[in-house]
Design a protein around this motif. Structure first.
Motif, PDB file in Angstrom:
ATOM      1  N   ASP A 113      40.730  45.299  43.801  1.00 41.83           N
ATOM      2  CA  ASP A 113      41.707  46.301  44.218  1.00 41.83           C
ATOM      3  C   ASP A 113      42.998  46.068  43.436  1.00 41.83           C
ATOM      4  O   ASP A 113      43.642  45.028  43.600  1.00 41.83           O
ATOM      5  CB  ASP A 113      41.982  46.191  45.722  1.00 41.83           C
ATOM      6  CG  ASP A 113      42.892  47.306  46.213  1.00 41.83           C
ATOM      7  OD1 ASP A 113      44.099  47.249  45.902  1.00 41.83           O
ATOM      8  OD2 ASP A 113      42.400  48.216  46.897  1.00 41.83           O
ATOM      9  N   TRP A 118      43.074  42.030  45.848  1.00 45.26           N
ATOM     10  CA  TRP A 118      41.861  41.520  46.487  1.00 45.26           C
ATOM     11  C   TRP A 118      40.687  41.635  45.521  1.00 45.26           C
ATOM     12  O   TRP A 118      40.579  42.603  44.761  1.00 45.26           O
ATOM     13  CB  TRP A 118      41.553  42.318  47.751  1.00 45.26           C
ATOM     14  CG  TRP A 118      42.574  42.173  48.831  1.00 45.26           C
ATOM     15  CD1 TRP A 118      43.677  41.368  48.826  1.00 45.26           C
ATOM     16  CD2 TRP A 118      42.602  42.882  50.077  1.00 45.26           C
ATOM     17  NE1 TRP A 118      44.383  41.516  49.994  1.00 45.26           N
ATOM     18  CE2 TRP A 118      43.748  42.431  50.787  1.00 45.26           C
ATOM     19  CE3 TRP A 118      41.781  43.835  50.663  1.00 45.26           C
ATOM     20  CZ2 TRP A 118      44.079  42.924  52.042  1.00 45.26           C
ATOM     21  CZ3 TRP A 118      42.105  44.323  51.920  1.00 45.26           C
ATOM     22  CH2 TRP A 118      43.233  43.874  52.600  1.00 45.26           C
ATOM     23  N   ASP A 172      45.951  47.259  43.681  1.00 43.20           N
ATOM     24  CA  ASP A 172      47.198  47.248  44.447  1.00 43.20           C
ATOM     25  C   ASP A 172      47.384  45.950  45.227  1.00 43.20           C
ATOM     26  O   ASP A 172      48.469  45.356  45.216  1.00 43.20           O
ATOM     27  CB  ASP A 172      47.237  48.444  45.402  1.00 43.20           C
ATOM     28  CG  ASP A 172      47.269  49.773  44.671  1.00 43.20           C
ATOM     29  OD1 ASP A 172      47.925  49.847  43.611  1.00 43.20           O
ATOM     30  OD2 ASP A 172      46.627  50.722  45.146  1.00 43.20           O
ATOM     31  N   THR A 173      46.345  45.506  45.904  1.00 42.97           N
ATOM     32  CA  THR A 173      46.450  44.283  46.716  1.00 42.97           C
ATOM     33  C   THR A 173      46.071  43.031  45.937  1.00 42.97           C
ATOM     34  O   THR A 173      46.451  41.929  46.326  1.00 42.97           O
ATOM     35  CB  THR A 173      45.527  44.377  47.940  1.00 42.97           C
ATOM     36  OG1 THR A 173      44.165  44.482  47.491  1.00 42.97           O
ATOM     37  CG2 THR A 173      45.871  45.577  48.796  1.00 42.97           C
ATOM     38  N   TRP A 202      37.575  46.277  53.807  1.00 44.78           N
ATOM     39  CA  TRP A 202      37.506  46.442  52.347  1.00 44.78           C
ATOM     40  C   TRP A 202      36.210  45.860  51.808  1.00 44.78           C
ATOM     41  O   TRP A 202      35.556  46.468  50.945  1.00 44.78           O
ATOM     42  CB  TRP A 202      38.715  45.777  51.691  1.00 44.78           C
ATOM     43  CG  TRP A 202      38.777  46.007  50.213  1.00 44.78           C
ATOM     44  CD1 TRP A 202      39.241  47.122  49.569  1.00 44.78           C
ATOM     45  CD2 TRP A 202      38.352  45.097  49.187  1.00 44.78           C
ATOM     46  NE1 TRP A 202      39.139  46.960  48.200  1.00 44.78           N
ATOM     47  CE2 TRP A 202      38.602  45.735  47.940  1.00 44.78           C
ATOM     48  CE3 TRP A 202      37.796  43.820  49.195  1.00 44.78           C
ATOM     49  CZ2 TRP A 202      38.295  45.123  46.726  1.00 44.78           C
ATOM     50  CZ3 TRP A 202      37.494  43.208  47.986  1.00 44.78           C
ATOM     51  CH2 TRP A 202      37.735  43.853  46.767  1.00 44.78           C
ATOM     52  N   ARG A 208      49.185  37.485  42.870  1.00 43.45           N
ATOM     53  CA  ARG A 208      48.424  38.720  43.030  1.00 43.45           C
ATOM     54  C   ARG A 208      47.773  39.160  41.725  1.00 43.45           C
ATOM     55  O   ARG A 208      46.795  39.912  41.717  1.00 43.45           O
ATOM     56  CB  ARG A 208      49.343  39.814  43.573  1.00 43.45           C
ATOM     57  CG  ARG A 208      48.619  41.101  43.942  1.00 43.45           C
ATOM     58  CD  ARG A 208      49.533  42.036  44.707  1.00 43.45           C
ATOM     59  NE  ARG A 208      49.805  41.513  46.040  1.00 43.45           N
ATOM     60  CZ  ARG A 208      50.647  42.091  46.903  1.00 43.45           C
ATOM     61  NH1 ARG A 208      51.299  43.190  46.552  1.00 43.45           N
ATOM     62  NH2 ARG A 208      50.843  41.571  48.092  1.00 43.45           N
ATOM     63  N   PHE A 260      45.293  41.514  59.189  1.00 49.00           N
ATOM     64  CA  PHE A 260      44.866  41.232  57.815  1.00 49.00           C
ATOM     65  C   PHE A 260      43.359  41.013  57.764  1.00 49.00           C
ATOM     66  O   PHE A 260      42.670  41.555  56.883  1.00 49.00           O
ATOM     67  CB  PHE A 260      45.574  40.000  57.253  1.00 49.00           C
ATOM     68  CG  PHE A 260      44.901  39.472  56.012  1.00 49.00           C
ATOM     69  CD1 PHE A 260      45.075  40.101  54.794  1.00 49.00           C
ATOM     70  CD2 PHE A 260      44.029  38.387  56.088  1.00 49.00           C
ATOM     71  CE1 PHE A 260      44.413  39.657  53.655  1.00 49.00           C
ATOM     72  CE2 PHE A 260      43.367  37.928  54.956  1.00 49.00           C
ATOM     73  CZ  PHE A 260      43.556  38.565  53.735  1.00 49.00           C
ATOM     74  N   GLU A 320      52.038  37.321  46.847  1.00 54.68           N
ATOM     75  CA  GLU A 320      52.669  38.073  45.761  1.00 54.68           C
ATOM     76  C   GLU A 320      52.793  37.266  44.480  1.00 54.68           C
ATOM     77  O   GLU A 320      52.746  37.827  43.377  1.00 54.68           O
ATOM     78  CB  GLU A 320      54.055  38.553  46.209  1.00 54.68           C
ATOM     79  CG  GLU A 320      54.028  39.578  47.337  1.00 54.68           C
ATOM     80  CD  GLU A 320      53.749  38.959  48.706  1.00 54.68           C
ATOM     81  OE1 GLU A 320      53.768  37.721  48.820  1.00 54.68           O
ATOM     82  OE2 GLU A 320      53.499  39.716  49.663  1.00 54.68           O
ATOM     83  N   ALA A 329      42.052  36.673  48.464  1.00 53.80           N
ATOM     84  CA  ALA A 329      43.337  37.370  48.489  1.00 53.80           C
ATOM     85  C   ALA A 329      44.432  36.368  48.197  1.00 53.80           C
ATOM     86  O   ALA A 329      44.381  35.228  48.672  1.00 53.80           O
ATOM     87  CB  ALA A 329      43.564  38.019  49.856  1.00 53.80           C
TER      88      ALA A 329
END
Length: 309
Positions: free
Chosen positions: A90, A95, A92-93, A20, A66, A13, A63, A60
């Protein structure tokens, strides 16, 4: 047994997060000099990113939170410049990167020895909530939990089933439903609600307060926010002494935009706010429940019953 926080220290991670961050910044005028993981909890981690020209922060979430980056980006243009837009996100993540907003209100209060800056924060925050009244469906679609009055009794009933050794004074779901109906009768529209607005979530760069950390936010009655912010934080004053600060000026600062927006009398809105402060602890207990930390839920339910921890 693996602890939830271990996921954030996992080398895979950390390497992915570093890559990233470099991808976002090295191709700009802010190449990365150093990355330090400064904060780890079960649900999130934060890294301090030193670039050639300043500091940025990476975050970060797990879930359950997020959605924070997308929600923050959604609120920023509706906030009157009180919610900073992430400088990178981001989808999707979840972040995100944002610019350094130091200092925190907590450090400013410790230096100035007064809570007066909360008056500006509360007024600005109420305006954000009002600006989002027509955006509830969009906020829910972004992933904010639904803690509206109609949902609260059922969620409270579910919470009761998870408690070990519950306080015998806790009422049943029907009583919570009656309190929700009373609060709904005031006609205040439901909207975004930070649900954890304290002096560690407010930052004051150049003297202009900004509200961050929307990971605990939900859609609910807006006045629920007063539970944590007024009873849980401001009432303890500068020196962390229970009931050492008069809450009335802060309540009036928060309600001022609602007086103008709704045309309601301040005294009537104060009545609604006092009821909401009780129910706000139920919302916080539901929305912030962590299986690994049941004691925090018990404290919040005690605040609902007594107004004191």
């Amino acid at each position: 047994m693996t602890e939830p926080a271990d996921r954030w220290r996992d080398p895979a991670f950390v390497a992915a997060a570093h890559q990233w961050i470099h991808d976002q910044l090295d191709r700009t005028v802010e190449p990365v000099v150093e990355i330090e993981q400064t904060h780890v909890t079960d649900w999130s981690t934060v890294m301090r990113v030193r670039t050639r020209f300043g500091v940025k922060w990476f975050k970060a979430n797990d879930e359950t939170m997020r959605h924070e980056g997308a929600v923050t980006a959604f609120l920023a243009p509706r906030s009157g410049e009180r919610v900073p837009r992430p400088s990178a996100l981001d989808p999707d993540t979840g972040w995100m990167l944002w610019v350094d907003m130091s200092p925190r209100l907590r450090e400013v209060i410790a230096e100035e020895r007064t809570l007066v800056r909360w008056l500006d924060v509360l007024e600005a925050y109420a305006r954000i909530q009002i600006a989002c009244e027509d955006e509830v469906e969009e906020l829910l679609a972004l992933g904010l939990p639904d803690c509206r009055l109609a949902t609260l009794p059922g969620q409270y009933a579910d919470l009761l089933t998870t408690l070990t050794d519950p306080d015998p004074r806790l009422p049943g779901p029907d009583a919570i439903g009656e309190l929700c109906a009373r609060l709904a009768s005031y006609g205040i529209r439901e909207t975004v609600q930070h649900d954890d607005l304290h002096d560690g979530q407010v930052f004051v760069p150049f003297g202009h307060a900004h509200i961050l950390d929307w990971g605990d936010a939900c859609v609910s009655h807006p006045f629920f926010t007063l539970a944590v912010t007024l009873e849980g934080v401001i009432s303890w004053g500068v020196d962390d002494v229970e009931d050492s600060e008069d809450l009335e000026p802060y309540l009036a600062a928060y309600l001022g935009p609602y007086v103008a927006h709704t045309g309601r009398d301040l005294a009537e809105l104060r009545e609604a706010a006092r009821l909401a402060m009780r129910l706000g602890w139920v919302c916080r207990a539901i929305n912030g429940a962590l299986p690994q930390d049941p004691e925090r839920t018990h404290v919040r339910l005690k605040m609902f019953l007594d107004g004191k921890p």
